[in-house]
Design a protein around this motif. Structure first.
Motif, short mmCIF file in Angstrom:
data_model
loop_
_atom_site.label_atom_id
_atom_site.label_comp_id
_atom_site.label_asym_id
_atom_site.label_seq_id
_atom_site.Cartn_x
_atom_site.Cartn_y
_atom_site.Cartn_z
N GLU A 174 8.87 -23.59 51.78
CA GLU A 174 7.74 -23.77 50.87
C GLU A 174 8.14 -24.54 49.62
N THR A 175 9.40 -24.43 49.22
CA THR A 175 9.84 -25.07 47.97
C THR A 175 11.00 -26.03 48.15
N ARG A 176 11.70 -25.99 49.29
CA ARG A 176 12.86 -26.83 49.49
C ARG A 176 12.92 -27.32 50.93
N THR A 177 13.82 -28.26 51.17
CA THR A 177 13.99 -28.83 52.51
C THR A 177 15.41 -28.54 52.99
N LEU A 178 15.54 -28.21 54.27
CA LEU A 178 16.86 -27.97 54.84
C LEU A 178 17.52 -29.29 55.21
N ASN A 179 18.66 -29.54 54.61
CA ASN A 179 19.44 -30.76 54.84
C ASN A 179 18.60 -32.03 54.73
N PRO A 180 17.95 -32.26 53.58
CA PRO A 180 17.21 -33.51 53.42
C PRO A 180 18.15 -34.70 53.57
#
Length: 232
Positions: free
Chosen positions: A99-105
């Motif tokens: 919801e607030t971050r991305t995994l391994n952008p």
């Protein structure tokens, strides 16, 4: 064992994943100022990983071994072996964190502008980098921010696990038995800039090394343990 790496300073609001050298130095002194748990109640370890609180110190501490002396001499103990970051989180945790971050952008992969290891201690970082591991970074999709989290799933031998435990004790982390393994935590006092810290977990040839700044939903480490060791 080598001398402990002394944390220095307190976390700032400038972009988390830029100028990592400065951030590492800032964290190292701040970590010695106040020892609080990663996510847990006061006194006895709890199951909800909530903040803040003070963990009990272990009744006995591992002998101070040099991490360098724990080079693998035997094969990694048989146990769970996730092969991707998607395999270490429950669907609920993936939803919450996404919801607030991305995994391994994409911008974080192999970047010198992002913390690639879940510790600021040089000895422990060297062991992570020298062993087989997964790197799971939760960060802002568009670039640096004042919050983020890096977790390494490191596959270690029994000797390495013992050396990691000893090193974590030596640098002032609070270690105790939990969830069938050893948990070690340290966190700065929360101020206007937020807080930062580390959470480590050792069990069955796996070392979960997490470094966070203003990030980490309740139960983060517990969720990883429950997912990796599901049914155990």
């Amino acid at each position: 064992m080598g001398a402990a790496t002394s944390p220095t300073g307190s976390p700032s609001r400038r972009p988390l994943w830029v100028a990592l050298g400065a951030i590492g130095v800032v964290l190292v002194v701040a970590l010695l100022v106040v020892l609080v748990v990663w996510r847990g109640g006061a006194g006895t370890p709890s199951s909800d990983d909530s903040l803040p609180g003070v963990r009990p110190t272990p009744s006995t501490s591992a002998a101070p071994l040099s991490v360098a002396s724990a080079a693998p001499t035997t094969s990694t103990p048989a146990g769970p072996k996730p092969t991707s970051c998607d395999e270490i989180y429950s669907p609920a945790m993936m939803t919450t964190f996404s919801e607030t971050r991305t995994l391994n952008p994409a911008w974080t992969v192999g970047s010198d502008d992002v913390l690639q290891v879940g510790t600021t201690d040089e000895e422990l970082a060297g062991l992570i980098e020298g062993d087989e591991h997964l790197t799971c970074i939760w960060a802002a999709e568009g670039g640096g921010s004042d919050s983020g989290l890096t977790t390494n799933v490191v596959f270690v031998t029994a000797a390495q696990s013992e050396a990691v435990h000893a090193r974590l004790n030596a640098i002032g982390q609070s270690c105790y038995e939990e969830l069938g393994g050893i948990r070690c935590v340290i966190e700065t006092a929360k101020d206007s800039d937020g807080s930062s810290g580390e959470s480590h977990f050792l069990r069955d040839g796996i070392w979960l090394a997490t470094h966070f700044v203003n990030a980490g939903p309740d139960g983060y480490t517990h969720d990883i343990v429950a997912t990796i060791w599901a049914g155990a």
